[in-house]
Design an enzyme around this catalytic site. Structure first.
Site, PDB file in Angstrom:
ATOM      1  CG  ASP A  50     -30.006 -41.892 -14.975  1.00  0.00           C
ATOM      2  OD1 ASP A  50     -30.346 -42.286 -16.093  1.00  0.00           O
ATOM      3  OD2 ASP A  50     -30.660 -41.056 -14.318  1.00  0.00           O
ATOM      4  CG  ASP A 107     -13.913 -42.235 -20.479  1.00  0.00           C
ATOM      5  OD1 ASP A 107     -13.354 -43.319 -20.215  1.00  0.00           O
ATOM      6  OD2 ASP A 107     -13.392 -41.133 -20.238  1.00  0.00           O
ATOM      7  CG  ASP A 165     -12.986 -47.114 -17.648  1.00  0.00           C
ATOM      8  OD1 ASP A 165     -12.511 -47.836 -18.542  1.00  0.00           O
ATOM      9  OD2 ASP A 165     -12.528 -45.996 -17.374  1.00  0.00           O
TER      10      ASP A 165
END
Length: 356
Positions: free
Chosen positions: A218, A242, A246
């Site tokens: 986080d 993943d 992005d």
């Protein structure tokens, strides 16, 4: 150097053609390229998106240069026959466990990033993502909860062997990124994360030249956006990788400049370096709406070829030459439609070749 070239569908053949021209201009001794069908075009010609002859070619190569797959004509096919299954099949059959995705904002393109220009200018990182483990590949199912409702469950797990293997890839890659690795996990709440962190620390003992740090996922997401310049290599698992890759890609401002590599643990032949086998591809899709129009930006594929030279063949100088040529072309205003410019595919390729 045996390189399997798999152009695929849509704009794949157009952008791959320019990358092949750049590789040819380097005149590397012993480089041989073989071209095969993959994706929708392979289904139309051979009845399967990943024909045996293409898979055999990839297995016998030292590296694969991949274009893109995806064809609207194939959307109604059974799932196992759709073009996208080709890339999944290649990852599985070739044992590609490590995904490398660089995220860099090029000089003069800071205004395309959603970040403030002065923040965007500092982004030049590489995300190394484990690709074959974690919750995506764990056991999963649906069961009845205590109240009778449906409950979905997915098993997240990593073995020390899997973590150590991907960590070695990150440490090796870091030698081209200021020798800094930040390992991202969630060790404060996940046992998987604790095994990950412990194993990465242990693996780092064999790489005293690498500066290793750790960060919870986080916080890493916040730091990539607020202070991206602190990162060289980010090492993380499949699920977190993943998402973070992005996120970093969006911060760059255009997918037309983003290369990637998926690497396995089969070494290339000793005669061509100490790298690992890899499949190299731009992160953009087949873009069927502009296929055949000569509008696609080939820079991501050209940069993927540079990654191939660096990571599979150990040719750092040649890889840097290609990247430098792309940077100079961008600085000189050579830009495709994705960057607000009007240069076509061949013109961009020619501009990179001229600067090479």
């Amino acid at each position: 150097m045996k390189i399997a070239v798999l152009p695929g569908d849509g704009i794949g053949p157009e952008v791959t053609r320019e990358a092949v021209r750049v590789l040819g201009a380097l005149a590397l001794p012993g480089m041989t390229l073989f071209e095969g069908d993959v994706g929708g075009i392979a289904y139309k010609r051979h009845g399967h998106p990943l024909p045996l002859e293409t898979l055999t070619m990839a297995r016998e190569a030292d590296a694969v240069l991949f274009g893109a797959v995806g064809d609207p004509d194939c959307d109604a096919l059974d799932r196992h026959l759709r073009p996208e299954q080709a890339i999944l099949g290649l990852r599985k059959e070739l044992g590609l466990f490590a995904n490398l995705r660089p995220a860099k904002v090029f000089v003069g393109l800071e205004h395309l990033s959603p970040l403030r220009p002065e923040v965007a200018a500092t982004m030049d990182l590489l995300i190394v993502r484990e690709l074959t483990g974690d919750v995506y590949f764990g056991e999963k199912g649906v069961r009845a909860a205590l109240d009778g409702s449906r409950e979905g469950w997915d098993l997240m797990s990593y073995s020390e062997t899997e973590v150590r293997r991907i960590a070695q890839v990150a440490f090796r890659a870091a030698r081209g990124k200021d020798c800094r690795v930040c390992s991202v996990d969630k060790a404060n709440v996940l046992e998987t994360g604790q095994v990950w962190r412990d194993t990465v620390k242990d693996a780092a003992g064999s790489h005293p030249d690498i500066e290793l740090s750790h960060m919870y996922v986080d916080n890493a997401a916040m730091q990539i956006i607020s202070h991206p310049g602190q990162f060289g290599v980010i090492l993380t698992g499949n699920l977190f990788g993943d998402i973070l890759s992005d996120l970093a890609s969006a911060a760059v401002g255009s997918i037309g400049l983003l290369a990637s590599a998926s690497m396995g643990d089969r070494p290339t032949r000793e005669s061509v370096g100490q790298g690992l086998f890899g499949l190299y591809e731009p992160i953009h899709g087949s873009a069927p709406d502009i296929a055949g129009m000569g509008k696609a930006n080939p820079m991501a594929t050209i940069l993927s070829a540079a990654m191939m030279l660096r990571h599979s063949f150990g040719l750092e100088a040649e890889a840097a030459r290609i990247e430098g040529a792309v940077e100079r072309a961008l600085a000189d205003g050579i830009r495709g439609g994705d960057l607000g410019g009007a240069h076509g595919t061949e013109a961009i390729g020619a501009a990179v070749l001229e600067r090479l």
